[in-house]
Design a protein around this motif. Structure first.
Motif, PDB file in Angstrom:
ATOM      1  N   ALA A 183       1.348  11.869  11.656  1.00  0.00           N
ATOM      2  CA  ALA A 183       0.459  11.973  12.820  1.00  0.00           C
ATOM      3  C   ALA A 183      -0.755  11.061  12.659  1.00  0.00           C
ATOM      4  CB  ALA A 183       0.012  13.420  13.001  1.00  0.00           C
ATOM      5  N   ALA A 184      -1.226  10.909  11.410  1.00  0.00           N
ATOM      6  CA  ALA A 184      -2.440  10.125  11.176  1.00  0.00           C
ATOM      7  C   ALA A 184      -2.168   8.630  11.138  1.00  0.00           C
ATOM      8  CB  ALA A 184      -3.094  10.566   9.863  1.00  0.00           C
ATOM      9  N   LEU A 185      -1.048   8.237  10.546  1.00  0.00           N
ATOM     10  CA  LEU A 185      -0.847   6.816  10.230  1.00  0.00           C
ATOM     11  C   LEU A 185       0.492   6.267  10.673  1.00  0.00           C
ATOM     12  CD1 LEU A 185      -2.317   6.638   6.628  1.00  0.00           C
ATOM     13  CD2 LEU A 185      -3.214   5.532   8.644  1.00  0.00           C
ATOM     14  N   GLY A 186       1.350   7.110  11.257  1.00  0.00           N
ATOM     15  CA  GLY A 186       2.683   6.623  11.596  1.00  0.00           C
ATOM     16  C   GLY A 186       3.523   6.473  10.338  1.00  0.00           C
ATOM     17  N   ASP A 187       4.392   5.474  10.345  1.00  0.00           N
ATOM     18  CA  ASP A 187       5.293   5.285   9.204  1.00  0.00           C
ATOM     19  C   ASP A 187       4.635   4.438   8.128  1.00  0.00           C
ATOM     20  OD1 ASP A 187       7.644   6.637   9.204  1.00  0.00           O
ATOM     21  OD2 ASP A 187       8.623   5.287  10.636  1.00  0.00           O
ATOM     22  N   VAL A 188       4.189   5.064   7.051  1.00  0.00           N
ATOM     23  CA  VAL A 188       3.659   4.300   5.917  1.00  0.00           C
ATOM     24  C   VAL A 188       4.372   4.794   4.653  1.00  0.00           C
ATOM     25  CG1 VAL A 188       1.375   3.831   6.891  1.00  0.00           C
ATOM     26  CG2 VAL A 188       1.751   5.947   5.616  1.00  0.00           C
ATOM     27  N   PRO A 189       4.549   3.903   3.671  1.00  0.00           N
ATOM     28  CA  PRO A 189       5.187   4.331   2.429  1.00  0.00           C
ATOM     29  C   PRO A 189       4.344   5.401   1.740  1.00  0.00           C
ATOM     30  CG  PRO A 189       4.985   1.925   2.531  1.00  0.00           C
ATOM     31  CD  PRO A 189       4.179   2.479   3.658  1.00  0.00           C
ATOM     32  N   PHE A 190       5.008   6.449   1.266  1.00  0.00           N
ATOM     33  CA  PHE A 190       4.246   7.506   0.597  1.00  0.00           C
ATOM     34  C   PHE A 190       5.050   8.116  -0.545  1.00  0.00           C
ATOM     35  CE2 PHE A 190       6.375  11.399   2.014  1.00  0.00           C
ATOM     36  CZ  PHE A 190       7.095  10.966   3.109  1.00  0.00           C
ATOM     37  N   ALA A 191       4.322   8.784  -1.441  1.00  0.00           N
ATOM     38  CA  ALA A 191       4.936   9.583  -2.495  1.00  0.00           C
ATOM     39  C   ALA A 191       4.282  10.956  -2.436  1.00  0.00           C
ATOM     40  CB  ALA A 191       4.693   8.932  -3.856  1.00  0.00           C
ATOM     41  N   ILE A 192       4.956  11.946  -2.987  1.00  0.00           N
ATOM     42  CA  ILE A 192       4.409  13.301  -3.014  1.00  0.00           C
ATOM     43  C   ILE A 192       3.695  13.514  -4.348  1.00  0.00           C
ATOM     44  CG2 ILE A 192       4.945  15.767  -2.892  1.00  0.00           C
ATOM     45  CD1 ILE A 192       5.483  14.361  -0.270  1.00  0.00           C
TER      46      ILE A 192
ATOM     47  N   VAL B  54       0.863  -1.189   0.000  1.00  0.00           N
ATOM     48  CA  VAL B  54       0.000   0.000   0.000  1.00  0.00           C
ATOM     49  C   VAL B  54       0.892   1.229   0.000  1.00  0.00           C
ATOM     50  CG1 VAL B  54      -1.785   1.280   1.247  1.00  0.00           C
ATOM     51  CG2 VAL B  54      -1.799  -1.224   1.290  1.00  0.00           C
ATOM     52  N   LEU B  55       0.631   2.143  -0.922  1.00  0.00           N
ATOM     53  CA  LEU B  55       1.385   3.398  -0.981  1.00  0.00           C
ATOM     54  C   LEU B  55       0.397   4.559  -1.005  1.00  0.00           C
ATOM     55  CD1 LEU B  55       4.614   4.287  -2.136  1.00  0.00           C
ATOM     56  CD2 LEU B  55       3.014   5.353  -3.693  1.00  0.00           C
ATOM     57  N   VAL B  56       0.665   5.566  -0.181  1.00  0.00           N
ATOM     58  CA  VAL B  56      -0.218   6.726  -0.092  1.00  0.00           C
ATOM     59  C   VAL B  56       0.426   7.889  -0.847  1.00  0.00           C
ATOM     60  CG1 VAL B  56      -1.345   8.333   1.481  1.00  0.00           C
ATOM     61  CG2 VAL B  56      -1.050   5.953   2.159  1.00  0.00           C
ATOM     62  N   VAL B  57      -0.361   8.596  -1.637  1.00  0.00           N
ATOM     63  CA  VAL B  57       0.138   9.798  -2.306  1.00  0.00           C
ATOM     64  C   VAL B  57      -0.428  11.006  -1.575  1.00  0.00           C
ATOM     65  CG1 VAL B  57       0.364  11.067  -4.465  1.00  0.00           C
ATOM     66  CG2 VAL B  57       0.149   8.569  -4.510  1.00  0.00           C
ATOM     67  N   ILE B  58       0.463  11.827  -0.989  1.00  0.00           N
ATOM     68  CA  ILE B  58       0.017  13.011  -0.240  1.00  0.00           C
ATOM     69  C   ILE B  58       0.450  14.279  -0.966  1.00  0.00           C
ATOM     70  CG2 ILE B  58      -0.017  11.904   2.014  1.00  0.00           C
ATOM     71  CD1 ILE B  58       2.782  13.157   2.520  1.00  0.00           C
ATOM     72  N   GLY B  59      -0.120  15.401  -0.544  1.00  0.00           N
ATOM     73  CA  GLY B  59       0.251  16.677  -1.124  1.00  0.00           C
ATOM     74  C   GLY B  59       1.568  17.174  -0.542  1.00  0.00           C
ATOM     75  N   GLU B  60       2.154  18.126  -1.214  1.00  0.00           N
ATOM     76  CA  GLU B  60       3.396  18.712  -0.712  1.00  0.00           C
ATOM     77  C   GLU B  60       3.182  19.310   0.666  1.00  0.00           C
ATOM     78  OE1 GLU B  60       5.206  20.925  -4.212  1.00  0.00           O
ATOM     79  OE2 GLU B  60       6.760  20.998  -2.642  1.00  0.00           O
ATOM     80  N   GLY B  61       4.100  19.073   1.573  1.00  0.00           N
ATOM     81  CA  GLY B  61       4.015  19.633   2.907  1.00  0.00           C
ATOM     82  C   GLY B  61       3.098  18.879   3.848  1.00  0.00           C
ATOM     83  N   GLN B  62       2.599  17.710   3.425  1.00  0.00           N
ATOM     84  CA  GLN B  62       1.659  16.958   4.279  1.00  0.00           C
ATOM     85  C   GLN B  62       2.318  15.780   5.001  1.00  0.00           C
ATOM     86  OE1 GLN B  62      -1.587  15.986   1.628  1.00  0.00           O
ATOM     87  NE2 GLN B  62      -2.483  18.035   1.788  1.00  0.00           N
TER      88      GLN B  62
ATOM     89  N   GLY C 157       2.743   8.362  -7.902  1.00  0.00           N
ATOM     90  CA  GLY C 157       2.546   7.159  -7.095  1.00  0.00           C
ATOM     91  C   GLY C 157       2.951   5.902  -7.840  1.00  0.00           C
ATOM     92  N   LEU C 158       2.573   5.819  -9.122  1.00  0.00           N
ATOM     93  CA  LEU C 158       2.947   4.647  -9.933  1.00  0.00           C
ATOM     94  C   LEU C 158       4.468   4.553 -10.039  1.00  0.00           C
ATOM     95  CD1 LEU C 158       0.285   4.929 -12.800  1.00  0.00           C
ATOM     96  CD2 LEU C 158       0.362   3.186 -10.985  1.00  0.00           C
ATOM     97  N   ALA C 159       5.133   5.708 -10.227  1.00  0.00           N
ATOM     98  CA  ALA C 159       6.596   5.715 -10.336  1.00  0.00           C
ATOM     99  C   ALA C 159       7.229   5.262  -9.027  1.00  0.00           C
ATOM    100  CB  ALA C 159       7.091   7.112 -10.717  1.00  0.00           C
ATOM    101  N   ALA C 160       6.635   5.693  -7.898  1.00  0.00           N
ATOM    102  CA  ALA C 160       7.191   5.328  -6.588  1.00  0.00           C
ATOM    103  C   ALA C 160       6.989   3.847  -6.294  1.00  0.00           C
ATOM    104  CB  ALA C 160       6.551   6.181  -5.502  1.00  0.00           C
ATOM    105  N   LEU C 161       5.885   3.279  -6.796  1.00  0.00           N
ATOM    106  CA  LEU C 161       5.651   1.840  -6.600  1.00  0.00           C
ATOM    107  C   LEU C 161       6.710   1.031  -7.339  1.00  0.00           C
ATOM    108  CD1 LEU C 161       1.774   1.354  -6.893  1.00  0.00           C
ATOM    109  CD2 LEU C 161       3.220   0.781  -4.916  1.00  0.00           C
ATOM    110  N   GLY C 162       7.139   1.556  -8.493  1.00  0.00           N
ATOM    111  CA  GLY C 162       8.212   0.904  -9.248  1.00  0.00           C
ATOM    112  C   GLY C 162       7.684  -0.248 -10.067  1.00  0.00           C
ATOM    113  N   ASP C 163       7.354  -1.344  -9.387  1.00  0.00           N
ATOM    114  CA  ASP C 163       6.842  -2.469 -10.153  1.00  0.00           C
ATOM    115  C   ASP C 163       5.752  -3.186  -9.364  1.00  0.00           C
ATOM    116  OD1 ASP C 163       8.573  -3.612  -8.227  1.00  0.00           O
ATOM    117  OD2 ASP C 163       8.468  -5.479  -9.362  1.00  0.00           O
ATOM    118  N   ALA C 164       4.862  -3.774 -10.110  1.00  0.00           N
ATOM    119  CA  ALA C 164       3.783  -4.608  -9.566  1.00  0.00           C
ATOM    120  C   ALA C 164       3.150  -5.252 -10.786  1.00  0.00           C
ATOM    121  CB  ALA C 164       2.768  -3.761  -8.803  1.00  0.00           C
ATOM    122  N   ASP C 165       2.326  -6.240 -10.573  1.00  0.00           N
ATOM    123  CA  ASP C 165       1.603  -6.828 -11.700  1.00  0.00           C
ATOM    124  C   ASP C 165       0.254  -6.158 -11.880  1.00  0.00           C
ATOM    125  OD1 ASP C 165       3.476  -9.097 -12.344  1.00  0.00           O
ATOM    126  OD2 ASP C 165       3.097  -9.454 -10.209  1.00  0.00           O
TER     127      ASP C 165
END
Ligand code: MG
Length: 381
Positions: free
Chosen positions: A63-72, A49-57, A84-92
């Motif tokens: 605070a909301a979720l602790g340490d989760v993978p994210f992209a800007i 699971v990867l979360v895409v957040i806005g700049e500065g968020q 987000g797709l670029a940050a995921l890198g690869d998946a099927d």
């Protein structure tokens, strides 16, 4: 086969009157974004699971979720998804979801994954029930036939290589309202699976209350009880319900021996089958020596909240010959309510003696019994 989930939470719009972006605003006991992240994470078909957040968020996310993978994210939703797709890198496969649709049923994920066996893309949609018409300046125009119209929701599911290719091929100067139209532009078919009213999008401030009500209607009631006993000892302090009660004797125990809070803690742990207070705070562990039992209760309440549970009511019975509980009843109620962050109206404190029978009757110790009533999702483990 790797299936990833991308949750787009890059909006900068705030809930009315608030100063934090709405995806981080509280909804049914946790930040809105936490609901869909939890649903994706808990689903056995989703590997990442990867979360895409806005700049500065970043701070709000942590605070909301602790340490989760994210992209800007970028300036538009399309750019955010591409990042987000670029940050995921690869998946099927990838499921792309909007955080503004917090309540994601597992059945929708099941249906999307099944549809991807035969199609490059799939999305959930609901039929249109209302009559559709054009209208302007508060005047009705033509009726629009609703045959063949559907209301499109997210998550939208894609074969990973196909959606990456579609994003690369999309003209940079054109906006896309969703990802499915981008793979359709490449000539791929997108299957429709049954949507769900729980996935209704939260757009306006009033939608928060409606979403909470929809969510609450899916919860089931659970009750559990807790019981505890502590022995009186000369000279110690007597703590009951998180407050100190003047008395000639105190209760002895490893912590502050607050028999009332221990019973409530066990009752709450019972509602989520999370064992007992001794498992979470072993008496053998020196760090709990003399500890304020409010910490134990806060921990148990936090575990219930982490599963999306709502504490509806606590009923406590204190069993002793002395001291008299009556004069302290309201203070004990208020204290328990404060620790749990609940109105005092949802806490009941009762007391009884055992007619001078048994260990409480002989004044050797004190007992407490509590029943906790919560509401929690059927699927929560
Ligand atoms: Mg105890």
């Amino acid at each position: 086969m790797k299936t990833a989930a991308l949750i787009v939470a890059a909006g900068q719009g705030t809930r009315a009157g608030g100063d934090i972006p709405k995806q981080f605003a509280p909804l049914a006991g946790r930040p809105m974004l936490a609901h869909s992240v939890a649903a994706m994470t808990a689903h056995p078909a989703i590997d990442a699971v990867l979360v895409v957040i806005g700049e500065g968020q970043e701070t709000a996310l942590r605070a909301a979720l602790g340490d989760v993978p994210f992209a800007i994210g970028g300036a538009s939703r399309r750019e955010s998804v591409a990042n987000g797709l670029a940050a995921l890198g690869d998946a099927d496969r990838v499921l792309i979801h909007d955080a503004a649709r917090p309540f994601l049923p597992a059945a929708v994920i099941d249906a999307l994954c099944a549809a991807l066996d035969d199609h490059a893309g799939a999305l959930p949609a609901l039929p249109v029930a209302d009559t559709l018409a054009r209208g302007s300046d508060a005047m009705l125009g033509e009726i629009v036939p609703r045959d063949g119209l559907v209301r499109v929701q997210t998550p939208q599911a894609f074969r990973f290589a196909t959606i990456v290719e579609a994003h690369k091929a999309w003209p940079v100067d054109r906006e896309a309202t969703d990802d499915a139209q981008m793979i359709r532009a490449l000539g791929h078919a997108v299957a429709i699976v049954p949507g769900d009213p729980m996935l209704e999008k939260i757009t306006h401030p009033a939608d928060f209350a409606a979403a909470e009500a929809r969510h609450a209607a899916t919860l089931r009631v659970r009750t559990a009880q807790g019981f505890d006993v502590h022995r009186f000892a000369e000279g110690g302090e007597l703590w009951l319900g998180g407050i100190r009660i003047p008395h000639s004797k105190g209760l002895s125990g490893h912590s502050d021996a607050d028999v009332a809070l221990h019973a409530i803690t066990d009752a709450l742990l019972g509602t989520i089958s999370a064992g007992d207070i001794g498992m979470h705070f072993p008496p053998s562990d020196p760090q709990w020596r003399g500890a304020a039992s409010a910490r134990f209760l806060e921990h148990a309440a936090g575990l219930v909240a982490a599963q999306g549970g709502i504490i509806d009511f606590i009923d406590l019975t204190i069993v002793c010959e002395a001291p008299k509980i009556g004069p302290h009843r309201e203070a004990i109620r208020a204290s328990i309510a404060t620790i749990l962050g609940l109105p005092a109206g949802r806490i009941s404190v009762k007391a009884t003696t055992t007619e001078r029978l048994g260990f409480t009757g002989r004044g050797e110790g004190m007992a407490a019994q509590a029943i906790a009533t919560i509401r929690i999702a059927e699927t929560a483990e």
